[in-house]
Design a protein around this motif. Structure first.
Motif, short mmCIF file in Angstrom:
data_model
loop_
_atom_site.label_atom_id
_atom_site.label_comp_id
_atom_site.label_asym_id
_atom_site.label_seq_id
_atom_site.Cartn_x
_atom_site.Cartn_y
_atom_site.Cartn_z
N GLN A 1 35.77 13.45 32.16
CA GLN A 1 34.50 12.72 32.23
C GLN A 1 34.62 11.44 33.04
OE1 GLN A 1 32.02 12.56 28.60
NE2 GLN A 1 33.61 13.79 27.63
N PRO B 1 32.57 17.74 26.16
CA PRO B 1 32.02 17.73 27.52
C PRO B 1 30.51 17.92 27.47
CG PRO B 1 33.97 19.10 27.43
CD PRO B 1 33.64 18.71 26.01
N VAL C 1 27.80 14.14 34.34
CA VAL C 1 28.78 13.09 34.58
C VAL C 1 28.08 11.74 34.63
CG1 VAL C 1 30.36 14.58 35.80
CG2 VAL C 1 28.54 13.46 37.05
N GLN D 1 29.75 7.46 30.54
CA GLN D 1 30.91 7.51 29.68
C GLN D 1 30.44 7.43 28.24
OE1 GLN D 1 33.41 4.31 30.78
NE2 GLN D 1 33.47 4.88 32.95
#
Length: 966
Positions: free
Chosen positions: A802, A879, A920, A923
């Motif tokens: 990530q 994920p 993506v 975070q």
């Protein structure tokens, strides 16, 4: 050409003839095997594949198997499709197998040729890709050629828009996979955003054959494929700026059509500054101050949308959406969008809903995508004019394959008129003449606007009546002076009844009827108007296509019924009879309404006539008002023609004119080639970085345990911090231990008592490095011990992927910004490309350093509120799923930026492309401990800051005047 060169070619033949000649022995060998293979049963023919695979496993080469494999495919094609490969088609297959481009004229059977090289190379089991220009051709060719492969024991897959990952994996696992260039490229990008190897759909690349190779590797390869996600909505600003730009006058801007640029004049700059200030949009007195950077961008795009992009030429408005028109094929590019806010500016201009801009998450050019195949080949009808580019960029040779039958088409000289009105009158007269003979006509135009203008003239009774009257006057003038019988002057000639001319129009508005319109364009007396004919994928058969006509007339009739068989016999007999009538009338007549910038596009239009030895004729009509002549022609041409005494409706026809236009086209082609090479050099810089990142991701995905990678990253991040505050070979009094402690707290959540450590006698920076490494290793070992080894390994792997994706996304955005501004450095006599390479390398090193520090900080401060023995990842650390709004885009050419000298590109968002791969965008900040909150000394912890907010560093200045300054 020198006299010696001409003599040498006469004696030894051209290079192309020598290449073709060396295949003759292999063709003879294949033909010798035909009788033996025709005696095999279907099962025995199928068993040939297993024998070939066994011989390959024993070390025999594909080249050694070629004659037998080609003969086997020819026999399978004869049995399944009733088609037998011609000898020239066998040569085409060998050219493809050698990794070259086979240039074959329209109607010579390129689709069938591909089966030879595909079968041979699929024997290795590594898979073969056949790349087409659209989903229709991918499906059609897979269904059409599929029986050949299946008869020989190979399976066939198709990759088209709308498939899920399971379906894609199955299609890529097949021996032979058909698909479009966009889908293959997007799947590659999406695969490199996945979080597990089993989620990826593609296999390692082996061999690809690109159909319409000039369209895919040249026309569509000018700008990259992009996976993107949405950014903030700025619809109001686009609407406001569009409304304000409309107030500019002609003197406020300058348009350069040749270079496709537009810019404000000094007067225009002052006017727009005044207008923007009145609206409260200008943040300073000068439009070009850095505070107004975003505003300048919006003004530029609005100006281009208003003054350079023309409705029904560059785009159409359909169902409340702006749809781009492909300048090469005239097709609608559904769902695709120009980038950089240009599409939004056009939407504002047309008053339709404005879609938000997108941010790049992954991208690649077709050049760099297709160069990853160990073996690449292509086929098209028009590649020789671009042979230099294919050799330079892709290492592909172009081989012209002889036609099966001699070409009977007559290519007439161009007819040149002063005005477009005169040109259109001549075209209509030519069409009327053809209709009287029953000769079918295909009229090629360069835009929707011009195809519809011509269609309107064919329907306009008044225009047709005026044309007939002009013709009568001309005939009367020719007859004047001749002796006439007494009383002839009194006898009035009966007026011809003027009726609209029936015709079909094929352009982006009628995209759905494309195949049916083209299939019947060769019928007796038919008139078809079409935008550029590149990549249509359907042959024009004289007398019409019997299969398409049968499907249309049969409706829901049972194909097994006697009535259907009777209708089929009737249709085929009528088609054959009509074909003879069309041949007697001269075959298909191609009329080009103007020349294109590229000779290739003109040749594609010409190639529609004269297939398989059929008769045909082609002619181009030109005028001084055509875009090509107006932009690239001599400025005083019109006055020169007037001085020469050229009359209205009088045409100039001369071989010199043809050569002059061809030279102009060659110059434009050379300029476009240089532009594409220039763009590719920039992308090569990013491509080197892309390879590093994607290879690293694959290694991480394949690894069960990434703790060694994490440890190395942690040590490098720590070494960077220590080296920053405790320089090598420095004295203790030069050390900044307070700053080191602050950084250690920021990254690891503790300072490890650095001050006490440094008080020891004789300690140097090397020992500080080693002791801090030991301390941080113990800290991470304690954290890992709180959870099961399996869980911690999965946490490390998930977070590392990530972080890499998040940093790569930001890096791509930074490279985009760098690419847009680096050309300005040319004004300082610095090479933009070298500047880009240097800065991009520095930025990449910075990105890697940030990855190391970020993953270290996340793992050091991570709090997982779970039972120690729980093996699965908590939801917030898994994920992320792909966001539904993630889009696949292929950039489409748009005018070049002023001073850049290269096309800047336009982003395209194919509608309905299934988003795959991992998100993506962020975070997992929710999993950080309190120690990871905003630190005024560390901009990395600030997140997104508005430019007008106080700077988080505590300086008291606005962010845009402090850390956010350009």
């Amino acid at each position: 050409m020198s006299a010696f060169g001409a003599l040498a070619r006469k004696v030894f033949g051209t290079r192309n003839e020598r290449v073709i000649k060396r295949f003759d022995k292999t063709v003879a060998r294949i033909n010798e095997l035909e009788d033996a293979l025709s005696g095999l049963s279907d099962a025995d023919l199928r068993a040939q594949t297993d024998k070939f695979k066994a011989r390959l496993a024993e070390g025999e080469t594909l080249d050694a198997l070629l004659p037998e494999a080609f003969a086997t495919v020819r026999e399978a094609a004869r049995r399944t499709l009733g088609l037998r490969h011609f000898d020239v088609q066998l040569i085409g297959g060998m050219v493809l197998h050698e990794g070259s481009i086979a240039e074959m004229k329209t109607g010579e059977g390129k689709t069938l040729v591909a089966t030879l090289a595909v079968y041979l190379n699929a024997l290795s089991g590594a898979g073969v890709h056949i790349v087409t220009v659209n989903d229709y051709l991918a499906r059609r060719d897979a269904e059409w050629m599929g029986p050949i492969y299946r008869a020989l024991g190979l399976d066939v897959g198709v990759i088209v828009n709308g498939l899920d990952d399971t379906e894609r994996q199955k299609a890529y696992a097949a021996d032979v996979t058909y698909g479009t260039n966009n889908e293959f490229g997007f799947d590659y990008l999406r695969d490199n955003m996945k979080f597990a190897r089993e989620q990826m759909v593609q296999r390692p690349f082996n061999f690809a054959i690109v159909d319409e190779v000039d369209s895919i590797l040249i026309d569509e390869a000018r700008t990259p494929l992009i996976i993107s996600g949405p950014t903030e909505d700025k619809s109001d600003l686009y609407l406001k700026v569009d409304r304000l730009v409309r107030r500019l006058e002609d003197d406020d801007y300058e348009v350069d059509e040749k270079n496709k640029t537009i810019q404000l004049t000094e007067q225009g700059t002052e006017r727009i500054e005044q207008i923007l200030a009145e609206e409260g949009l200008l943040e300073s007195d000068n439009l070009y101050d850095y505070e107004n950077t975003s505003l300048v961008h919006h003004v530029d795009q609005a100006l281009r949308a208003q003054k350079m992009f023309v409705r029904d030429t560059d785009y159409i408005v359909k169902a409340g959406k702006v749809v781009i028109i492909d300048e090469f094929t005239g097709r609608m590019m559904e769902g695709r969008r120009w980038s950089g806010g240009l599409h939004q500016a056009v939407e504002a201009k047309e008053g339709v809903a404005i879609q938000p801009e997108n941010q790049t998450l992954a991208s690649i050019t077709f050049q760099n995508y297709f160069r990853m195949y160990p073996k690449l080949a292509g086929m098209t009808g028009t590649a020789s004019t671009e042979a230099g580019e294919f050799a330079d960029i892709y290492g592909l040779d172009v081989v012209e394959i002889p036609t099966n039958k001699p070409i009977e088409r007559v290519d007439e000289h161009d007819e040149f008129y002063r005005t477009a009105e005169e040109k259109y009158r001549a075209i209509i007269k030519d069409i009327l003449d053809c209709r009287e003979r029953g000769q079918p006509v295909l009229v090629g135009t360069v835009s929707i606007e011009k195809s519809e203008h011509l269609s309107k003239l064919l329907k306009d009774r008044k225009f047709l009546a005026d044309l007939a009257a002009r013709e009568d006057e001309r005939e009367a003038a020719e007859a004047k002076g001749k002796k006439a019988k007494k009383g002839d002057d009194d006898a009035a000639k009966p007026k011809k009844k003027v009726e609209p001319i029936p015709h079909q129009v094929l352009n982006a508005r009628y995209h759905e009827q494309e195949a049916a319109i083209i299939a019947q364009a060769g019928r007796l007396g038919g008139v078809t108007i079409a935008t550029n004919m590149a990549g249509r994928g359907t042959d024009i058969q004289l007398g019409g296509n019997p299969d398409m006509r049968l499907a249309d007339e049969a409706g829901d009739m049972d194909p097994a019924s006697a009535a259907y068989a009777k209708l089929a016999d009737k249709v085929r007999a009528e088609t054959e009879a009509e074909k003879d009538q069309v041949k007697d009338a001269g075959g298909l007549y191609i009329i080009g309404t103007e020349r294109h910038e590229s000779r290739r596009i003109d040749n594609q239009l010409r190639g529609r006539a004269g297939r398989q030895g059929d008769p045909g004729r082609t002619k181009f009509y030109l005028s001084l008002q055509d875009d090509m002549m107006r932009i690239f022609g001599p400025e005083r041409m019109d006055s020169m023609l007037v001085k020469l005494g050229i009359q209205e409706d009088e045409a100039i026809v001369h071989p010199w004119l043809n050569r002059a236009i061809e030279k102009a086209q060659q110059k434009v082609e050379a300029r476009n080639f240089e532009a594409r090479k220039y763009v590719l050099k920039f992308d090569d810089v990013m491509n080197d970085q892309r390879k590093v990142v994607f290879e690293q991701r694959l290694e991480i995905m394949d690894a069960d345990d990434v703790s060694d990678v994490i440890r190395d990253m942690r040590h490098e991040a720590l070494d960077t911090l220590v080296a920053k505050h405790v320089p090598a070979k420095s004295f203790p009094e030069q050390w900044d231990l307070d700053a080191l402690s602050a950084d250690l707290i920021r990254v690891f959540g503790r300072d490890f008592d650095v001050a006490a450590l440094a008080e020891k006698d004789g300690i140097d920076e090397t020992e500080i490095h080693e002791r801090l490494r030991d301390a941080t290793d113990r800290l991470m070992a304690e954290r890992a011990a709180n959870h099961s080894p399996e869980l911690w390994r999965r946490v490390e792997k998930s977070l590392l992927l990530q972080v890499i994706d998040d940093e790569w996304k930001d890096h791509l955005q930074n490279l985009d910004h760098l690419r847009q501004t680096v050309n300005l450095r040319a004004y300082a006599q610095r090479d933009p490309l070298n500047e880009y390479k240097t800065d991009a390398f520095t930025m990449f090193e910075g990105m890697l350093a940030h990855v190391r520090e970020t993953i270290t900080r996340l793992l050091a401060s991570l709090q997982i509120n779970m039972e120690p023995a729980t093996p699965d990842l908590p939801e917030e650390l898994r994920p992320p799923e792909a966001p539904k709004e993630m889009q696949a885009r292929h950039e489409t050419p748009e005018p070049a930026l002023a001073g850049a000298g290269v096309p800047s590109g336009a982003s395209l968002d194919p509608a309905g492309v299934a988003a795959a791969g991992a998100a993506v965008a962020a975070q997992p900040r929710a999993t950080r401990s309190a120690s990871a909150e905003i630190d005024p000394r560390d901009p990395n912890t600030w997140g997104r800051v508005s430019r007008n907010q106080p700077c988080p560093c505590g300086s008291g200045k606005k962010y845009k005047h402090c850390h956010g300054a350009f």
